[in-house]
Design a protein around this motif. Structure first.
Motif, short mmCIF file in Angstrom:
data_model
loop_
_atom_site.label_atom_id
_atom_site.label_comp_id
_atom_site.label_asym_id
_atom_site.label_seq_id
_atom_site.Cartn_x
_atom_site.Cartn_y
_atom_site.Cartn_z
N LYS A 170 0.91 -1.30 0.13
CA LYS A 170 0.08 0.08 -0.03
C LYS A 170 0.79 1.18 -0.05
O LYS A 170 0.55 2.24 -0.79
CB LYS A 170 -0.95 -0.07 1.25
N SER A 171 1.77 1.18 0.75
CA SER A 171 2.76 2.51 1.01
C SER A 171 3.55 2.78 -0.35
O SER A 171 3.51 3.91 -0.75
CB SER A 171 3.88 2.31 1.91
N GLU A 172 3.83 1.89 -1.28
CA GLU A 172 4.52 1.99 -2.77
C GLU A 172 3.55 2.46 -3.59
O GLU A 172 3.74 3.11 -4.52
CB GLU A 172 5.08 0.54 -3.01
N LEU A 173 2.12 2.05 -3.39
CA LEU A 173 1.13 2.53 -4.44
C LEU A 173 0.85 3.82 -4.21
O LEU A 173 0.99 4.67 -5.07
CB LEU A 173 -0.03 1.45 -4.33
N LEU A 174 0.75 4.37 -2.88
CA LEU A 174 0.59 5.65 -2.57
C LEU A 174 1.81 6.65 -3.06
O LEU A 174 1.62 7.56 -3.25
CB LEU A 174 0.25 5.74 -1.05
N ALA A 175 3.00 6.19 -2.76
CA ALA A 175 4.21 6.66 -3.07
C ALA A 175 4.35 6.91 -4.36
O ALA A 175 5.00 7.73 -5.05
CB ALA A 175 5.30 5.96 -2.46
N SER A 176 3.70 5.99 -5.28
CA SER A 176 3.94 6.32 -6.92
C SER A 176 2.99 7.22 -7.50
O SER A 176 3.26 7.68 -8.46
CB SER A 176 3.43 4.66 -7.59
N LEU A 177 2.16 7.83 -6.67
CA LEU A 177 1.46 8.75 -7.05
C LEU A 177 2.14 10.02 -7.40
O LEU A 177 3.11 10.55 -6.33
CB LEU A 177 0.00 9.17 -6.31
N VAL A 178 2.08 10.82 -8.45
CA VAL A 178 2.66 12.17 -8.53
C VAL A 178 1.73 13.19 -8.51
O VAL A 178 0.68 12.91 -9.05
CB VAL A 178 3.53 11.91 -9.86
N ARG A 179 2.31 14.34 -8.12
CA ARG A 179 1.38 15.53 -8.22
C ARG A 179 1.40 15.98 -9.60
O ARG A 179 2.44 16.21 -10.43
CB ARG A 179 2.10 16.59 -7.24
N LEU A 180 0.19 16.48 -9.86
CA LEU A 180 -0.11 17.33 -11.17
C LEU A 180 -0.17 18.51 -10.95
O LEU A 180 -0.95 19.17 -10.15
CB LEU A 180 -1.44 16.51 -11.87
N ASN A 181 0.34 19.38 -11.98
CA ASN A 181 0.34 20.84 -11.93
C ASN A 181 -1.07 21.39 -12.50
O ASN A 181 -1.31 20.72 -13.43
CB ASN A 181 1.46 21.57 -12.24
#
Length: 92
Positions: free
Chosen positions: A81-92
């Motif tokens: 779960k932690s890696e899935l959430l960490a894989s999310l990137v911020r969009l501008n």
């Protein structure tokens, strides 16, 4: 219907103590069912899809392209779960 509660012969300190104990009891009961640190929780493919709100094909494609990391035992596939959430990137 009258919702008035009258308190007689109780000091403000005792009332505060009673309220604190009641809240503490309710919070302890609540946290029995909630895992605070579930960052290393393993998710199945279905759970990973549900978390990310994607379908199985997208999950398979992202795994194949190494956008997310999968782990396996036998023919079972898991995701942290932690890696899935960490894989999310911020969009501008």
């Amino acid at each position: 219907m009258d919702n008035t509660t009258m308190l007689h012969n109780i000091s403000p300190e005792n009332l505060e103590l009673i309220i604190k104990e009641a809240v503490k009891s309710q919070l302890e009961e609540f946290f029995k069912y909630i895992s605070i640190d579930n960052s290393n929780e393993l998710l199945t493919r279905a759970q990973a899809c549900s978390l990310l709100k994607i379908n199985m094909t997208t999950l398979w494609n992202w795994t194949k392209k190494q956008k997310i990391i999968s782990y396996g035992i036998g023919n079972r596939v898991y995701y942290k779960k932690s890696e899935l959430l960490a894989s999310l990137v911020r969009l501008n």
